[in-house]
Design a protein around this motif. Structure first.
Motif, short mmCIF file in Angstrom:
data_model
loop_
_atom_site.label_atom_id
_atom_site.label_comp_id
_atom_site.label_asym_id
_atom_site.label_seq_id
_atom_site.Cartn_x
_atom_site.Cartn_y
_atom_site.Cartn_z
N TRP A 237 26.85 1.29 -8.83
CA TRP A 237 26.06 1.49 -7.58
C TRP A 237 25.36 2.75 -7.62
N GLY A 238 26.20 3.70 -8.16
CA GLY A 238 25.74 5.02 -8.26
C GLY A 238 24.53 5.15 -9.05
N VAL A 239 24.37 4.57 -10.22
CA VAL A 239 23.18 4.55 -11.38
C VAL A 239 22.06 3.82 -10.43
N VAL A 240 22.27 2.68 -9.94
CA VAL A 240 21.14 2.10 -9.01
C VAL A 240 20.51 3.16 -8.28
N GLY A 241 21.70 3.70 -7.31
CA GLY A 241 21.05 4.71 -6.41
C GLY A 241 20.33 5.76 -6.92
N LEU A 242 20.70 6.26 -8.10
CA LEU A 242 20.12 7.45 -8.78
C LEU A 242 18.73 7.00 -9.13
N ALA A 243 18.59 5.68 -9.96
CA ALA A 243 17.24 5.26 -10.02
C ALA A 243 16.14 5.09 -9.09
N VAL A 244 16.88 4.60 -7.88
CA VAL A 244 15.88 4.27 -6.74
C VAL A 244 15.54 5.92 -6.00
N LEU B 228 15.11 -2.13 -13.08
CA LEU B 228 15.74 -3.55 -13.26
C LEU B 228 16.79 -3.40 -14.28
N GLY B 229 16.79 -2.23 -15.13
CA GLY B 229 18.02 -2.06 -16.07
C GLY B 229 19.22 -1.52 -15.40
N ARG C 227 0.74 -1.29 -0.08
CA ARG C 227 0.02 -0.03 0.00
C ARG C 227 1.03 1.19 0.02
N LYS C 228 1.98 1.12 0.66
CA LYS C 228 2.85 2.48 0.82
C LYS C 228 4.01 2.39 -0.54
N VAL C 229 4.19 1.53 -0.84
CA VAL C 229 5.23 1.39 -2.11
C VAL C 229 5.00 1.08 -3.24
N GLY C 230 3.84 0.44 -3.51
CA GLY C 230 3.43 -0.13 -4.60
C GLY C 230 3.32 1.16 -5.71
N GLY C 231 2.92 2.15 -5.27
CA GLY C 231 2.51 3.34 -6.30
C GLY C 231 4.00 4.00 -6.92
N MET C 232 5.06 3.28 -6.49
CA MET C 232 6.33 4.04 -6.87
C MET C 232 6.41 3.84 -8.49
N PHE C 233 5.64 2.52 -8.94
CA PHE C 233 6.20 2.16 -10.34
C PHE C 233 4.70 2.37 -10.98
N ARG C 234 4.72 3.63 -11.77
CA ARG C 234 3.39 4.07 -12.62
C ARG C 234 3.46 3.14 -13.90
N GLY C 235 4.28 2.64 -14.36
CA GLY C 235 4.27 2.12 -15.84
C GLY C 235 5.46 1.17 -15.99
N PRO C 236 5.53 0.61 -17.16
CA PRO C 236 6.57 -0.48 -17.36
C PRO C 236 8.06 0.37 -17.56
N PHE C 237 8.05 1.59 -17.75
CA PHE C 237 9.21 2.18 -17.95
C PHE C 237 9.92 2.40 -16.59
N ASP C 238 9.24 2.44 -15.54
CA ASP C 238 9.83 2.77 -14.10
C ASP C 238 10.40 1.47 -14.05
#
Length: 309
Positions: A221-228, A195-196, A179-190
């Motif tokens: 690791w920075g790329v992953v951190g920026l995405a998150v 994942l990319g 309920r809290k985190v699910g809305g983070m992904f609004r579509g396939p691109f996110d």
């Protein structure tokens, strides 16, 4: 529910009782739809569903894009009972008219289900994994929760929302985390973004281990951190605005503020959250003068003495 000629005629005439009944069945009026446009949408939807039923009866199969479904795949009406109770409790609507099928797409190991929409005729149907025909749970998925989630998207199709869409749909989740985190992904691109970035990190680790021992993987690791960080910051901002909107609406519809918000556009939610609306009743009244959607909202959920219907 059958969409009869009489229902369409009354909707086209702007009859509030008929429009309120349709709203309670998940036929929400679109962002800027007039009575004529809404009635035309109902006609087109009815035609498309009848055509689908005809193809299933005559050919035993219906094709929609890359998906093929059969009459045997159709979800029984009884399965909708539990998920309809969820949507009625949260948002005051029950849908029993959307075609649904048990289908597992190829190469979809973690697939649970999804809804499909066709613009501008608004034909819609959804599919869920075939194993749900035999059991209510699979991995992290609950059948009732999954159906309720997709029906929220179906009901709001006319609002053409993308910012707060998942905030509403994930309120059907039994897990507080989802309920809290699910809305983070609004579509396939996110999802592909996260994942990319993790895949790039994995490849960098493999490259460092077998080919380039001197490779500095900290950058990856920075790329992953920026995405998150990007997805998380955007989601946090949306959640804060969402809460402010609900708090504002609770002042005029204390028992049904979620249902009112569910019928708001992204722009309206932003306005309500901004603090610039002023008197909420005056703001709502100004919309009912030229918005059929807000006339229905006010008729169902808001009255002068703050009681609700």
């Amino acid at each position: 529910m059958e969409i009869t000629d009489k229902i369409i005629q009354h909707a086209q005439a702007g009859d509030l009782e008929t429009l309120a009944m349709l709203d309670s069945k998940g036929f929400l009026i679109g962002a800027h739809e007039s009575a004529d446009q809404f009635a035309e949408r109902l006609k087109t939807l009815r035609h498309n569903i009848r055509e689908m039923d005809r193809e299933l009866e005559e050919n035993g199969r219906f094709l929609f894009g890359n998906y093929s479904v059969t009459a045997e795949d159709r979800i029984p009406a009884g399965i909708f009972t539990a998920c309809s109770s969820m949507t009625e409790h949260l948002y005051s609507f029950r849908i029993d008219w959307v075609p649904g099928f048990f289908v597992t797409p190829s190469f979809s190991w973690l697939f649970g289900g999804c809804a499909f929409y066709s613009f501008p005729d608004f034909f819609t149907f959804f599919i869920i994994r075939q194993c749900f025909a035999r059991k209510k749970r699979w991995l992290i998925y609950d059948r009732d929760e999954l159906l309720a989630h997709e029906l929220c998207h179906v009901a709001r199709i006319g609002l053409q929302s993308n910012i707060f869409e998942e905030n509403f749909a994930y309120k059907t989740a039994s897990s507080r985390f989802r309920r809290k985190v699910g809305g983070m992904f609004r579509g396939p691109f996110d999802a592909f973004l996260l994942l990319g970035s993790t895949l790039i990190l994995l490849l960098s680790q493999v490259t460092k281990t077998f080919f380039l021992p001197g490779l500095d993987v900290a950058y990856f690791w920075g790329v992953v951190g920026l995405a998150v960080l990007s997805l998380g910051t955007r989601h946090l901002s949306a959640c804060l605005k969402f809460r402010k909107c609900l708090k504002k609406l609770a002042g005029v519809s204390p028992d049904f503020f979620l249902a009112v918000a569910f019928r708001c556009t992204d722009t309206e939610i932003h306005q309500l959250a901004s603090g610039k609306v002023g008197d909420i009743r005056s703001w709502i009244n100004s919309r009912t003068t030229d918005s059929l959607r807000w006339q229905v909202i006010q008729h169902r959920f808001i009255s002068e003495d703050e009681s609700v219907r």
